[in-house]
Write an enzyme that holds these catalytic residues in place. Sequence first.
Site, PDB file in Angstrom:
ATOM      1  N   ARG A 180     -40.771   8.246  17.103  1.00  0.00           N
ATOM      2  CA  ARG A 180     -41.000   7.809  18.284  1.00  0.00           C
ATOM      3  C   ARG A 180     -41.213   6.267  18.407  1.00  0.00           C
ATOM      4  O   ARG A 180     -41.289   5.792  19.249  1.00  0.00           O
ATOM      5  CB  ARG A 180     -42.036   8.589  19.291  1.00  0.00           C
ATOM      6  CG  ARG A 180     -41.662   9.339  20.292  1.00  0.00           C
ATOM      7  CD  ARG A 180     -42.739  10.064  20.808  1.00  0.00           C
ATOM      8  NE  ARG A 180     -42.797  10.811  22.092  1.00  0.00           N
ATOM      9  CZ  ARG A 180     -42.469  12.191  22.388  1.00  0.00           C
ATOM     10  NH1 ARG A 180     -42.419  12.881  21.110  1.00  0.00           N
ATOM     11  NH2 ARG A 180     -42.502  12.729  23.405  1.00  0.00           N
ATOM     12  N   ARG A 193     -40.546  21.968  35.248  1.00  0.00           N
ATOM     13  CA  ARG A 193     -40.897  22.763  33.940  1.00  0.00           C
ATOM     14  C   ARG A 193     -42.072  23.704  33.986  1.00  0.00           C
ATOM     15  O   ARG A 193     -43.154  23.158  34.513  1.00  0.00           O
ATOM     16  CB  ARG A 193     -41.280  21.679  32.841  1.00  0.00           C
ATOM     17  CG  ARG A 193     -39.848  21.137  32.128  1.00  0.00           C
ATOM     18  CD  ARG A 193     -40.231  20.863  30.672  1.00  0.00           C
ATOM     19  NE  ARG A 193     -40.953  19.612  30.554  1.00  0.00           N
ATOM     20  CZ  ARG A 193     -40.910  18.569  29.659  1.00  0.00           C
ATOM     21  NH1 ARG A 193     -39.700  18.488  28.633  1.00  0.00           N
ATOM     22  NH2 ARG A 193     -41.601  17.432  29.620  1.00  0.00           N
ATOM     23  N   ARG A 234     -47.393  21.725  32.046  1.00  0.00           N
ATOM     24  CA  ARG A 234     -48.101  20.977  31.137  1.00  0.00           C
ATOM     25  C   ARG A 234     -48.708  19.963  31.986  1.00  0.00           C
ATOM     26  O   ARG A 234     -48.438  19.323  32.972  1.00  0.00           O
ATOM     27  CB  ARG A 234     -46.871  20.315  30.557  1.00  0.00           C
ATOM     28  CG  ARG A 234     -46.487  21.139  29.241  1.00  0.00           C
ATOM     29  CD  ARG A 234     -45.280  20.077  28.409  1.00  0.00           C
ATOM     30  NE  ARG A 234     -45.396  18.941  28.158  1.00  0.00           N
ATOM     31  CZ  ARG A 234     -44.587  18.466  27.056  1.00  0.00           C
ATOM     32  NH1 ARG A 234     -43.687  18.932  26.692  1.00  0.00           N
ATOM     33  NH2 ARG A 234     -44.901  17.123  26.987  1.00  0.00           N
TER      34      ARG A 234
HETATM   35  P1  AMP Z   1     -43.546  15.820  23.761  1.00  0.00           P
HETATM   36  O1  AMP Z   1     -43.624  17.297  24.073  1.00  0.00           O
HETATM   37  O2  AMP Z   1     -42.596  15.369  22.874  1.00  0.00           O
HETATM   38  O3  AMP Z   1     -43.288  15.309  25.423  1.00  0.00           O
HETATM   39  O4  AMP Z   1     -44.875  15.219  23.284  1.00  0.00           O
HETATM   40  C1  AMP Z   1     -46.082  15.240  23.985  1.00  0.00           C
HETATM   41  C2  AMP Z   1     -46.854  14.521  23.842  1.00  0.00           C
HETATM   42  O5  AMP Z   1     -47.234  14.381  22.328  1.00  0.00           O
HETATM   43  C3  AMP Z   1     -46.542  12.701  23.859  1.00  0.00           C
HETATM   44  O6  AMP Z   1     -46.399  12.318  25.225  1.00  0.00           O
HETATM   45  C4  AMP Z   1     -47.423  11.965  22.800  1.00  0.00           C
HETATM   46  O7  AMP Z   1     -48.632  11.795  23.414  1.00  0.00           O
HETATM   47  C5  AMP Z   1     -47.623  13.170  21.777  1.00  0.00           C
HETATM   48  N1  AMP Z   1     -46.436  12.925  20.790  1.00  0.00           N
HETATM   49  C6  AMP Z   1     -45.544  13.862  20.346  1.00  0.00           C
HETATM   50  N2  AMP Z   1     -44.822  13.296  19.424  1.00  0.00           N
HETATM   51  C7  AMP Z   1     -45.243  12.037  19.158  1.00  0.00           C
HETATM   52  C8  AMP Z   1     -44.850  11.074  18.145  1.00  0.00           C
HETATM   53  N3  AMP Z   1     -43.607  11.312  17.258  1.00  0.00           N
HETATM   54  N4  AMP Z   1     -45.533   9.861  18.212  1.00  0.00           N
HETATM   55  C9  AMP Z   1     -46.712   9.726  19.001  1.00  0.00           C
HETATM   56  N5  AMP Z   1     -47.153  10.597  19.912  1.00  0.00           N
HETATM   57  C10 AMP Z   1     -46.429  11.568  19.751  1.00  0.00           C
END
Ligand code: AMP
Length: 271
Positions: free
Chosen positions: A128, A162, A206
């Site tokens: 990311r 969601r 969420r």
């Molecule tokens: P997601 O389910 O992919 O939207 O991830 C939820 C949260 O997890 C994000 O908003 C970040 O706070 C954290 N997160 C997930 N993947 C990453 C990553 N590769 N780098 C940094 N934070 C992450």
Amino acid sequence: MAIVHRLLRSAAAAFSPAAAAARRGLSALAAEQTLERNVQWVFLGCPGVGKGTYASRLSQLVGVPHIATGDLVREELASSGPLSQQLAEIVNQGKLVSDEIIIDLLSKRLERGETKGESGFILDGFPRTVGQAEILEGVTEIDLVVNLKLREDVLLEKCLGRRTCSQCGGNFNIASINAEEGNGKPRICMPPLLPPANCMSKLITRADDTEEVVKKRLHIYNEMSRPVEEFYRKRGKLLEFDLPGGIPESWPKLLQALNIEDHDDKQCAVA
Ligand code: AMP
């Protein structure tokens, strides 16, 4: 894959300028492990675009694990471990967790998978940041990066709709989306993906799927993660995919773009 988690872990422990030289040396080691292995793909895209949905379907089809770093973060949050309070604050504000923590969670996940005999992966939500992409590039070869794209107004509606069943873990969406064509944006229709009756009373949202936090996450995506698209574009690995609508329309087109055939019981990948 053993080497991937070991090297990721050493990268996590070595976030210093001095470590950069060491990282360069890792690519030689990584080259040794690209022979005779399963696919190593990455899914990029804004929050709510459907990375989890399509990465999870594809992982079943091609027989590799679907690894979502967001899920790893949520598992850590739920575990009440030493990091959980710190992570809750970051995630609930829509910010990114540090590269160091994410790489540590990912390398542990790869290690657990390796003990179960897993090989290959579809990564969802990682990398990311360009820093994460560089570390990943330093330790292994990524074959393909799929960049899922959807109008931003639709992304917001999708995130707000969601729901997850707190009992079975199923993911649903109660939003009925019908976004008109205009200003160069295509018309997008997505019917809701409703849960079965027995999940209905157990649905949860969420904490980071509120309007304020989703807008913040979209802003952070544009600032921190958009450059990752360019990182892979320059390397000729980026497959751009504009989602034409909901799953029934998008799934066959995605398979076509990936040159994968999905037979009902005999699943075959020709990527
Ligand atoms: P997601 O389910 O992919 O939207 O991830 C939820 C949260 O997890 C994000 O908003 C970040 O706070 C954290 N997160 C997930 N993947 C990453 C990553 N590769 N780098 C940094 N934070 C992450």
